[in-house]
Design an enzyme around this catalytic site. Sequence first.
Site, PDB file in Angstrom:
ATOM      1  N   LYS A   1     107.157 133.282  56.199  1.00  0.00           N
ATOM      2  CA  LYS A   1     106.373 134.516  56.086  1.00  0.00           C
ATOM      3  C   LYS A   1     107.365 135.611  55.733  1.00  0.00           C
ATOM      4  O   LYS A   1     108.565 135.356  55.705  1.00  0.00           O
ATOM      5  CB  LYS A   1     105.656 134.840  57.400  1.00  0.00           C
ATOM      6  CG  LYS A   1     106.562 134.720  58.633  1.00  0.00           C
ATOM      7  CD  LYS A   1     105.813 134.936  59.927  1.00  0.00           C
ATOM      8  CE  LYS A   1     104.986 133.761  60.405  1.00  0.00           C
ATOM      9  NZ  LYS A   1     103.558 133.927  60.330  1.00  0.00           N
ATOM     10  N   ARG A   2     106.900 136.831  55.484  1.00  0.00           N
ATOM     11  CA  ARG A   2     107.857 137.904  55.241  1.00  0.00           C
ATOM     12  C   ARG A   2     108.730 138.113  56.474  1.00  0.00           C
ATOM     13  O   ARG A   2     108.320 137.810  57.592  1.00  0.00           O
ATOM     14  CB  ARG A   2     107.118 139.210  54.924  1.00  0.00           C
ATOM     15  CG  ARG A   2     106.643 139.286  53.500  1.00  0.00           C
ATOM     16  CD  ARG A   2     107.779 139.267  52.514  1.00  0.00           C
ATOM     17  NE  ARG A   2     108.491 140.524  52.460  1.00  0.00           N
ATOM     18  CZ  ARG A   2     108.548 141.323  51.399  1.00  0.00           C
ATOM     19  NH1 ARG A   2     107.942 140.988  50.283  1.00  0.00           N
ATOM     20  NH2 ARG A   2     109.235 142.447  51.444  1.00  0.00           N
TER      21      ARG A   2
ATOM     22  N   LYS B   1      96.859 127.934  56.664  1.00  0.00           N
ATOM     23  CA  LYS B   1      97.310 126.936  55.685  1.00  0.00           C
ATOM     24  C   LYS B   1      98.031 125.784  56.380  1.00  0.00           C
ATOM     25  O   LYS B   1      97.860 124.619  56.022  1.00  0.00           O
ATOM     26  CB  LYS B   1      98.228 127.598  54.648  1.00  0.00           C
ATOM     27  CG  LYS B   1      97.489 128.656  53.813  1.00  0.00           C
ATOM     28  CD  LYS B   1      98.428 129.626  53.098  1.00  0.00           C
ATOM     29  CE  LYS B   1      97.651 130.861  52.631  1.00  0.00           C
ATOM     30  NZ  LYS B   1      98.540 131.970  52.199  1.00  0.00           N
TER      31      LYS B   1
END
Length: 829
Positions: free
Chosen positions: A564-565, A676
Amino acid sequence: MIDKGIQELAHQAGNHRVELTVEAFKKAVVDNLYYVRGQGALTASKNDIYSALAYTVRDYLIDRFRKTIDTYSHQKNVKFVYYLSAEYLPGKQITQNLLYTGTTELAKLALAELGFDLDELIEIEAEPALGNGGLGRLAACYMDSMATLNIPSIAYGINYEFGIFKQSFQNGFQMETPDEWLYYGNPWEFPQSDNRVEVGFGGQTTLVTGTDGKIHVHWKPEKTVLGEPTHMLVPGYGTSNMNVLRLWKAKASKEFDFQLFDIGDYARAAEQKISSENLSKVLYPNDHSPQGRELRLKQEYFFVSCSIHDILRRFFAFQDNLENLPDYAVIQLNDTHPVLAIPELMRILMDEHGMEWDAAWKITRNMFAYTCHTLLPEALEKWPVSLFEYLLPRHLEIIYDINARFLDEVKSRYPNDLDRIIRMSLIEENPERMVRMANLATVGSFSVNGVAELHTSLLQSLVLKDFSIMMPEKFNNKTNGVSPRRFLRISNPRLSGLITAAVGDGWEANLNQLKELEQYASDAAFRQSWRVIKGQNKVELSEIILKQTGVRVTPDSMFDIMVKRLHEYKRQTLKALHIITLYNRIKNNPDLQITPRTFIFGAKAAPGYHMAKMIIKFINSIAEVVNQDLDIGDRMKVVFLPNFNVTLAEKIYPAANLSEQISMAGKEASGTGNMKFALNGALTVGTLDGANIEILERVGEGNFFTFGLSVDEVFDLKSRGYKPYVYYENQPELKLAIDQISNGVFSGGDKNLFKPLVDTFLYQDLFLNLADYASYVHCQDQVDKAFVDVEEWTKKSILNSARMGFFSSDRAVRQYNDEIWKVKPLPPG
Ligand code: NBG
């Protein structure tokens, strides 16, 4: 209007190019290579072949596109959703377009006969990386679902020449290089030079008397720039419907050219021309922290103005009474970036079409819906009034007018409540006068939604509380969803095959069908197949890891993944503290039997976000120490994959055993990576934050690992006065880890390198890493135990996938349509 004869001819041309046979496909590739690329077999490069392939697949799309357009033209009264977003992360086009046109196998065979490997050609395509993270990817999933659900829609955005930077590591530090995704051209685009739009900046406003004798405001911009649209086709799955993504690129206007070049200083004129074309050059690489740069505000106004003009152009093709506009157009604002669309529409209605304020406002308020994607107050955009005065003087006047009327309403509803007026005003007064874009969005929209239940409720109780009290009817929740096509069917072909064998066709467009997998959780043979596939996906990812990082990892180990970021609230640091703890446990007891794990990270840090960049270096440094330690061996490996993007993500989710979703409760609006992973059969270790809560509710407590403080507990702890130092002093394993960081154990003896990080942990720790540490480590010990029971773990893995139906973006988009847009789906034909 093209006459009928030409239409017939065009139609025949279409038919001959899109036959579904290997021969026809082969012929089309060779044709495109020759006539579009101008290449023959002897001179063609790999890239030429890739392009010829892309053009061939595109031909199949075009056919559907024309049919969709014909349907609209025939109906004339179609209402459209216009999705406005400054970011899109659609991923590679080729894989999706092959799947949706049903030509994947055909292409594979045809190319093999021509001597090429489809997968190798797919590698060549650069993904349009026109976004920072979850927000841009969500927009792409929603485009996919709108097309799939036959919802007439156009998504508008910016055609950045450079997308999010490419990340590499040098000595463990993040390096950024430009993302030249258009270097070899974009075979999927259709430039639409005929639909250019002129956009103004700066200048003055004056009052003029119009031909009707009424007084109008006239804005004379100082400069104008042209917006040139290009569109990319967005196919629906299981339908021949085709939507479009329309991206605007800045061009210097002719008038501007003339003025400048006339003066005779050619070089300076050319420089200025380039400067106006710089407008769409680069995506700002900040996630959650608007930088307040002038160019960014210009980008926002530029694409919004182009899009509103385009929407009106399309309206006037079949209609003439602007009062009916809301019957034909609804505009979804993806976060605050496109919010200038509200004053822009007001301006056009009043200044260009002579409407009175009330009529214009009625139309405007019935057309906009706003999605908020954050809870971090610093992520809500605010722009200095001074910047508006100079760049968008007319819009500022309109915003002031909206504000004056709105505050009158507030005053009459809540007499003598000055504080409330100060909080709700569209203008912040201190320390600097600023326009509050979220307030503008809320006032100018008929719908305001958050992206997960918890997020929406916190929006209503905290961030937009006053608005929610005054206009509760506007607020609603739309929990995020992800595309099952992109994140299961395309990214995990092996598992998709097994799922289809078990539950039959159709789950890709009806994800609730996965429910039928539940019964297979108790089928030992099915579990075995499920595990084998996870194993194969892990082997594939191991090869990527080796190639990218030089580290050899064991596919048998648990793949524990956090991608993720990079942001402090997401707490990659908490994961790091856990890794150090396990490392120390083995060092203290070299014979310790622990569940072997491979820790995999992927994350880009905003280039100006120093702490985030330090955390990347920190994790890379831990990796170096752990991976080289012979005492550790195969029990632990730590890798940080560079340049996390959609393409890499598609390889990562299918290979995960454990998904890390460990943000401090109350900070992650939703998360979509969490969905996801679970869809691909990973178990989650997560806090009660964002959509984690809804995932937990659906997959069941036994199939999800929760830990940490809840939102209420976070607030409570903070209000009592949080002292991280106390946690440090009282927990030996935690103390050891932090002391080691501070003593240079992970920085080759350098005690300064990570000092800011240590100080943050001990004296500030805004995101409560230390408070949640014990609970996290304890939870991870349970994970270790659970993973050893292979059969039970596989059951849980299957149940996770089986119960993810709700998190399809099709469900989310259907809710947007049923409850907000109210557009009639229109299948072509
Ligand atoms: C992000 C949130 C995520 C969420 C995505 C999509 C912004 C401003 N917000 O939690 O942080 O999943 O939006 O809604 O990028």
